[in-house]
Write a protein that holds these residues in place. Sequence first.
Motif, PDB file in Angstrom:
ATOM      1  N   ALA A  32     -67.299 -39.038  22.223  1.00  0.00           N
ATOM      2  CA  ALA A  32     -67.643 -38.614  20.860  1.00  0.00           C
ATOM      3  C   ALA A  32     -67.487 -37.105  20.705  1.00  0.00           C
ATOM      4  CB  ALA A  32     -69.076 -39.043  20.535  1.00  0.00           C
ATOM      5  N   LYS A  33     -67.598 -36.377  21.806  1.00  0.00           N
ATOM      6  CA  LYS A  33     -67.417 -34.916  21.786  1.00  0.00           C
ATOM      7  C   LYS A  33     -65.983 -34.528  22.170  1.00  0.00           C
ATOM      8  CE  LYS A  33     -70.925 -34.441  24.642  1.00  0.00           C
ATOM      9  NZ  LYS A  33     -71.956 -33.833  25.539  1.00  0.00           N
ATOM     10  N   ASN A  34     -65.107 -35.529  22.315  1.00  0.00           N
ATOM     11  CA  ASN A  34     -63.704 -35.298  22.730  1.00  0.00           C
ATOM     12  C   ASN A  34     -63.625 -34.521  24.035  1.00  0.00           C
ATOM     13  OD1 ASN A  34     -62.734 -36.663  20.491  1.00  0.00           O
ATOM     14  ND2 ASN A  34     -62.506 -34.803  19.266  1.00  0.00           N
ATOM     15  N   GLU A  35     -64.489 -34.911  24.982  1.00  0.00           N
ATOM     16  CA  GLU A  35     -64.527 -34.228  26.269  1.00  0.00           C
ATOM     17  C   GLU A  35     -64.107 -35.125  27.429  1.00  0.00           C
ATOM     18  OE1 GLU A  35     -68.424 -32.557  26.689  1.00  0.00           O
ATOM     19  OE2 GLU A  35     -68.126 -31.061  25.106  1.00  0.00           O
ATOM     20  N   VAL A  36     -63.489 -36.263  27.121  1.00  0.00           N
ATOM     21  CA  VAL A  36     -63.015 -37.140  28.186  1.00  0.00           C
ATOM     22  C   VAL A  36     -61.639 -36.679  28.662  1.00  0.00           C
ATOM     23  CG1 VAL A  36     -62.300 -39.483  28.809  1.00  0.00           C
ATOM     24  CG2 VAL A  36     -64.319 -39.140  27.369  1.00  0.00           C
ATOM     25  N   ILE A  37     -61.500 -36.536  29.958  1.00  0.00           N
ATOM     26  CA  ILE A  37     -60.204 -36.296  30.591  1.00  0.00           C
ATOM     27  C   ILE A  37     -60.026 -37.442  31.582  1.00  0.00           C
ATOM     28  CG2 ILE A  37     -58.757 -34.719  31.918  1.00  0.00           C
ATOM     29  CD1 ILE A  37     -60.536 -32.416  30.959  1.00  0.00           C
ATOM     30  N   ALA A  38     -59.120 -38.351  31.262  1.00  0.00           N
ATOM     31  CA  ALA A  38     -59.014 -39.593  32.028  1.00  0.00           C
ATOM     32  C   ALA A  38     -57.663 -39.717  32.703  1.00  0.00           C
ATOM     33  CB  ALA A  38     -59.244 -40.795  31.114  1.00  0.00           C
ATOM     34  N   LYS A  69     -58.034 -36.288  26.471  1.00  0.00           N
ATOM     35  CA  LYS A  69     -56.856 -35.871  27.253  1.00  0.00           C
ATOM     36  C   LYS A  69     -56.516 -36.892  28.341  1.00  0.00           C
ATOM     37  CE  LYS A  69     -54.999 -31.806  29.685  1.00  0.00           C
ATOM     38  NZ  LYS A  69     -54.074 -31.379  28.613  1.00  0.00           N
ATOM     39  N   PRO A  70     -55.253 -37.382  28.346  1.00  0.00           N
ATOM     40  CA  PRO A  70     -54.818 -38.309  29.394  1.00  0.00           C
ATOM     41  C   PRO A  70     -54.034 -37.623  30.511  1.00  0.00           C
ATOM     42  CG  PRO A  70     -53.303 -38.429  27.542  1.00  0.00           C
ATOM     43  CD  PRO A  70     -54.277 -37.306  27.248  1.00  0.00           C
ATOM     44  N   ILE A  71     -54.173 -38.165  31.713  1.00  0.00           N
ATOM     45  CA  ILE A  71     -53.390 -37.696  32.860  1.00  0.00           C
ATOM     46  C   ILE A  71     -52.754 -38.909  33.532  1.00  0.00           C
ATOM     47  CG2 ILE A  71     -53.526 -36.702  35.180  1.00  0.00           C
ATOM     48  CD1 ILE A  71     -55.532 -34.713  34.165  1.00  0.00           C
ATOM     49  N   THR A  72     -51.452 -38.844  33.750  1.00  0.00           N
ATOM     50  CA  THR A  72     -50.767 -39.875  34.516  1.00  0.00           C
ATOM     51  C   THR A  72     -50.580 -39.356  35.943  1.00  0.00           C
ATOM     52  OG1 THR A  72     -48.708 -39.027  33.544  1.00  0.00           O
ATOM     53  CG2 THR A  72     -49.603 -41.058  32.627  1.00  0.00           C
ATOM     54  N   LEU A  73     -51.114 -40.096  36.893  1.00  0.00           N
ATOM     55  CA  LEU A  73     -51.012 -39.713  38.300  1.00  0.00           C
ATOM     56  C   LEU A  73     -49.975 -40.595  38.979  1.00  0.00           C
ATOM     57  CD1 LEU A  73     -52.213 -38.079  40.753  1.00  0.00           C
ATOM     58  CD2 LEU A  73     -53.653 -40.081  41.160  1.00  0.00           C
ATOM     59  N   VAL A  74     -48.885 -40.000  39.438  1.00  0.00           N
ATOM     60  CA  VAL A  74     -47.913 -40.772  40.211  1.00  0.00           C
ATOM     61  C   VAL A  74     -48.269 -40.646  41.688  1.00  0.00           C
ATOM     62  CG1 VAL A  74     -46.050 -40.680  38.525  1.00  0.00           C
ATOM     63  CG2 VAL A  74     -46.274 -38.827  40.177  1.00  0.00           C
ATOM     64  N   GLY A  75     -48.176 -41.765  42.387  1.00  0.00           N
ATOM     65  CA  GLY A  75     -48.682 -41.825  43.753  1.00  0.00           C
ATOM     66  C   GLY A  75     -47.654 -41.501  44.811  1.00  0.00           C
ATOM     67  N   ASN A 194     -62.868 -36.725  34.354  1.00  0.00           N
ATOM     68  CA  ASN A 194     -64.188 -37.356  34.470  1.00  0.00           C
ATOM     69  C   ASN A 194     -64.156 -38.876  34.293  1.00  0.00           C
ATOM     70  OD1 ASN A 194     -63.733 -37.325  31.645  1.00  0.00           O
ATOM     71  ND2 ASN A 194     -64.962 -35.442  31.420  1.00  0.00           N
ATOM     72  N   LEU A 195     -62.960 -39.447  34.085  1.00  0.00           N
ATOM     73  CA  LEU A 195     -62.847 -40.889  33.914  1.00  0.00           C
ATOM     74  C   LEU A 195     -61.591 -41.399  34.608  1.00  0.00           C
ATOM     75  CD1 LEU A 195     -63.490 -43.673  32.528  1.00  0.00           C
ATOM     76  CD2 LEU A 195     -62.181 -42.835  30.542  1.00  0.00           C
ATOM     77  N   GLN A 196     -61.755 -42.487  35.374  1.00  0.00           N
ATOM     78  CA  GLN A 196     -60.598 -43.201  35.906  1.00  0.00           C
ATOM     79  C   GLN A 196     -60.563 -44.584  35.253  1.00  0.00           C
ATOM     80  OE1 GLN A 196     -58.525 -44.956  40.003  1.00  0.00           O
ATOM     81  NE2 GLN A 196     -60.372 -43.730  40.159  1.00  0.00           N
ATOM     82  N   MET A 197     -59.366 -44.967  34.786  1.00  0.00           N
ATOM     83  CA  MET A 197     -59.175 -46.274  34.186  1.00  0.00           C
ATOM     84  C   MET A 197     -58.164 -47.071  35.010  1.00  0.00           C
ATOM     85  SD  MET A 197     -59.235 -45.413  30.077  1.00  0.00           S
ATOM     86  CE  MET A 197     -57.703 -44.480  30.025  1.00  0.00           C
TER      87      MET A 197
END
Length: 416
Positions: A32-38, A69-75, A194-197
């Motif tokens: 709700a505060k737009n503070e998720v970085i996943a 904010k989204p982050i794509t992690l390549v392994g 702060n979030l992993q999906m």
Amino acid sequence: MSAYKSDFMNIMHERGFIHQCSDEKGLDDLAAKNEVIAYVGYDCTAPSLHIGNYLTMMMLHWLQESGNKPITLVGGGTTMVGDPSGKDESRPMRTIEEIQSNKESIKSVFQRVLNYGDGKTDALMVDNADWLLGLGYIEMLREVGRHFSVNRMLTMDSVRLRLEREHEMSFIEFNYMVCQSYDFVELSRRYGVNLQMGGSDQWGNIVNGLDLGRRMGTPQLYALTTPLLTTSSGAKMGKTAQGAVWLNADMFSPWDFWQYWRNTEDGDVIKFLKLFTVLPMDEINRLAKLAGAEINEAKKVLATEATALLHGREEATKAEETARKTFEEGAAAQSLPTIEVPSASLREGLGVLSAFVEAGLSASNGEARRNIKGGALKINDKPVTDDRMAIDESHLNDGVVKLSMGKKRHVLLKPV
């Protein structure tokens, strides 16, 4: 929770993405505060991602659309280890060259659904090889490994199910959850993640990362998983007669992708419209009211919108028009999948069984023979009745021969 404050969690709920969440209220407050970085992690096990990966990419899409904010992690690092989740046997070990090639090949697809850049909500792409490959073995054991209980690791599905079935698990695979957990900690430290999906099969690995973060002093971390995809008939989604539904166009064409969605079971159309398109919910709810034969219109919308998102509107429109000409007009639309055959083979006569196998419409001569007996194979829309017939130049129509398996699978033979 029945109601959320944040756009992100409301979208996740309304569209059916939520399976498990470590702390719905805490995550909702943050969103709700737009503070998720996943982030979501994607190993480089093949040159293309597949339809299951597309689901988590859509989670990242809606995260970005809702102001986070989204982050794509390549392994690049974890692919060297191999994720045992959902596997009875060890994944084949890939060379560094293979992993690097696969990594480059999968990157472009993310740009279809995410906007990358330097802004607050712009997506980032990072590689866990940046930190995993530089770790010393003893350092890893002392700083990270000491926080893991082997007793608890043995209870995780990725390990427990393999052992219960008495399938061997290598020591390197056993370490996969340690590497994935450490990714979460490192991403928190470097980028404020702060979030992993992920899919629900990743729940054990993800909550291990939450626990490791707590032990290693990160801020509060969160976990959110989506249901594993199955069709309404209970089948695992993402498989076709040709194999996996890949996201790269050179491995699974836009036409095949469009057809895949067009062939969706009636009971899955609305679910897939919510998960795999960006159509507004008002429009999806309107389509949900269609019944009987009208449900085919909703399937066409699903096919076109899902294809447009991944391959672009032009390719989606071309696939839709090809389908219309092929199915409604009976024409051999030139944009159908095409295989080239030597002109000499048509002059001499090409065996019908081998032609359908070559076109990928039958798996073997025996299957093609059975399909002929069942009336499923056609040449230029006319049923094949003789399994010994030959396809020759007399079958050419506008320079091609149209082969069909059933009503929906077609391939053109083009002499060169």
